[in-house]
Motif scaffolding. Structure first.
Motif, PDB file in Angstrom:
ATOM      1  N   PRO A 184       0.811  -1.228   0.000  1.00 59.77           N
ATOM      2  CA  PRO A 184       0.000   0.000   0.000  1.00 59.77           C
ATOM      3  C   PRO A 184       0.835   1.265   0.000  1.00 59.77           C
ATOM      4  N   GLY A 185       2.140   1.151   0.275  1.00 56.41           N
ATOM      5  CA  GLY A 185       3.006   2.323   0.191  1.00 56.41           C
ATOM      6  C   GLY A 185       3.434   2.637  -1.229  1.00 56.41           C
ATOM      7  N   SER A 188      -1.341   3.098  -5.581  1.00 54.66           N
ATOM      8  CA  SER A 188      -2.366   4.125  -5.408  1.00 54.66           C
ATOM      9  C   SER A 188      -3.325   4.060  -6.582  1.00 54.66           C
ATOM     10  N   LEU A 200      -4.170   9.070  -4.067  1.00 52.28           N
ATOM     11  CA  LEU A 200      -4.171   9.010  -2.614  1.00 52.28           C
ATOM     12  C   LEU A 200      -3.099   9.929  -2.051  1.00 52.28           C
ATOM     13  N   GLN A 203       0.014   7.912   3.714  1.00 53.86           N
ATOM     14  CA  GLN A 203      -0.641   6.959   4.593  1.00 53.86           C
ATOM     15  C   GLN A 203      -0.862   7.554   5.980  1.00 53.86           C
ATOM     16  N   HIS A 206      -3.101   2.015   9.471  1.00 50.45           N
ATOM     17  CA  HIS A 206      -3.543   0.791   8.821  1.00 50.45           C
ATOM     18  C   HIS A 206      -4.494   0.039   9.738  1.00 50.45           C
ATOM     19  N   SER A 210      -4.580  -5.790   8.831  1.00 47.85           N
ATOM     20  CA  SER A 210      -3.568  -5.742   7.777  1.00 47.85           C
ATOM     21  C   SER A 210      -2.580  -6.886   7.924  1.00 47.85           C
ATOM     22  N   HIS A 217       5.509  -0.589   4.191  1.00 48.50           N
ATOM     23  CA  HIS A 217       4.757   0.656   3.956  1.00 48.50           C
ATOM     24  C   HIS A 217       5.722   1.788   3.641  1.00 48.50           C
ATOM     25  N   THR A 219       7.089   5.127   2.071  1.00 49.80           N
ATOM     26  CA  THR A 219       6.476   6.406   1.730  1.00 49.80           C
ATOM     27  C   THR A 219       6.883   6.809   0.321  1.00 49.80           C
ATOM     28  N   ASP A 222       3.502  12.333  -3.120  1.00 52.48           N
ATOM     29  CA  ASP A 222       2.064  12.498  -3.304  1.00 52.48           C
ATOM     30  C   ASP A 222       1.721  12.419  -4.780  1.00 52.48           C
TER      31      ASP A 222
END
Length: 230
Positions: A184-185, A188, A200, A203, A206, A210, A217, A219, A222
């Motif tokens: 999920p990092g 998107s 998105l 974050q 979570h 999960s 995760h 980063t 954006d």
């Protein structure tokens, strides 16, 4: 034994809410591109903004007068392709196109017939594994499946389709190495927020459910960029 009710806060505490009547209710939903098979064995490609998942089942909302709905009633195989925010312009190129000829009068003004939507949008078809319709190569997440239930929506004008997923393809750079988990990092989806496109943000946390390792995760920058009116 008595039960207690929570205190009801006043508007003075949390600000004023207005009773409104918006024309649409797309309050931040992912965009997907679905591929289906036309009667002449060519492919139709269509963007939709009503899609959600429950287990290995996807639920889609489709306009009942579109080519996709007509195709699925006769040929239930499809692919649900999930684009990333960077593909919003290609998705928007598909928005005014329909695979129905002549264009149904119920379609919004300005829509036009286009038999080759892949070329019109600048997207690339690629062979699927378990179904006939092709995948969209530019989409990092692709879900092959079969429509197992199609019914008319209660308000008319749309159909609700349940899809049994048979195969999931994910770009290698969004998969946690050595697992079946999406990172999920790094992943998107493209978000449709009241007819504007977004990605998105960072974050926030979570779920306790999960299964993705915390270290996965990572980063990223954006991806949202500037929204565009549809």
């Amino acid at each position: 034994m008595t039960s207690s009710s929570p205190d009801i806060d006043s508007a003075a505490t949390h600000g004023e809410h207005l009773a409104i009547e918006p024309s649409i209710l797309y309050f931040g939903t992912p965009v997907v591109l679905i591929t289906t098979t036309n009667p002449d064995d060519t492919c139709n490609l269509a963007p939709i903004s009503s899609a959600w998942a429950l287990g290995q089942t996807l639920v889609l909302g489709l306009g009942s007068d579109g080519r996709s709905a007509a195709n699925l009633l006769e040929r239930p195989e499809l692919v649900v392709n999930v684009p990333s925010p960077e593909s919003w312009e290609q998705v928007e190129r598909l928005a005014p196109l329909t695979g129905r000829f002549p264009v149904p009068p119920s379609k919004p003004a300005g829509m036009r017939f286009e038999p080759d939507k892949f070329a019109a949008a600048g997207l690339t078809p690629m062979r699927s594994t378990t179904v006939g319709p092709p995948r969209v190569a530019e989409c990092p997440l692709q879900l092959e499946g079969t429509a197992v239930s199609l019914r008319a929506g209660s308000a008319g004008g749309f159909m609700i389709v349940e899809v049994a997923v048979s195969m999931v393809h994910a770009a290698s750079d969004i998969v946690v190495p050595g697992t079946n988990h999406l990172d999920p990092g790094r992943w998107s989806p493209l978000i449709y927020n009241f007819r504007h496109y977004f990605g998105l943000g960072a974050q926030l946390g979570h779920s306790y459910r999960s299964e993705t390792p915390a270290g996965a995760h990572r980063t990223t920058s954006d991806p949202s960029g500037e929204p565009s009116a549809a």
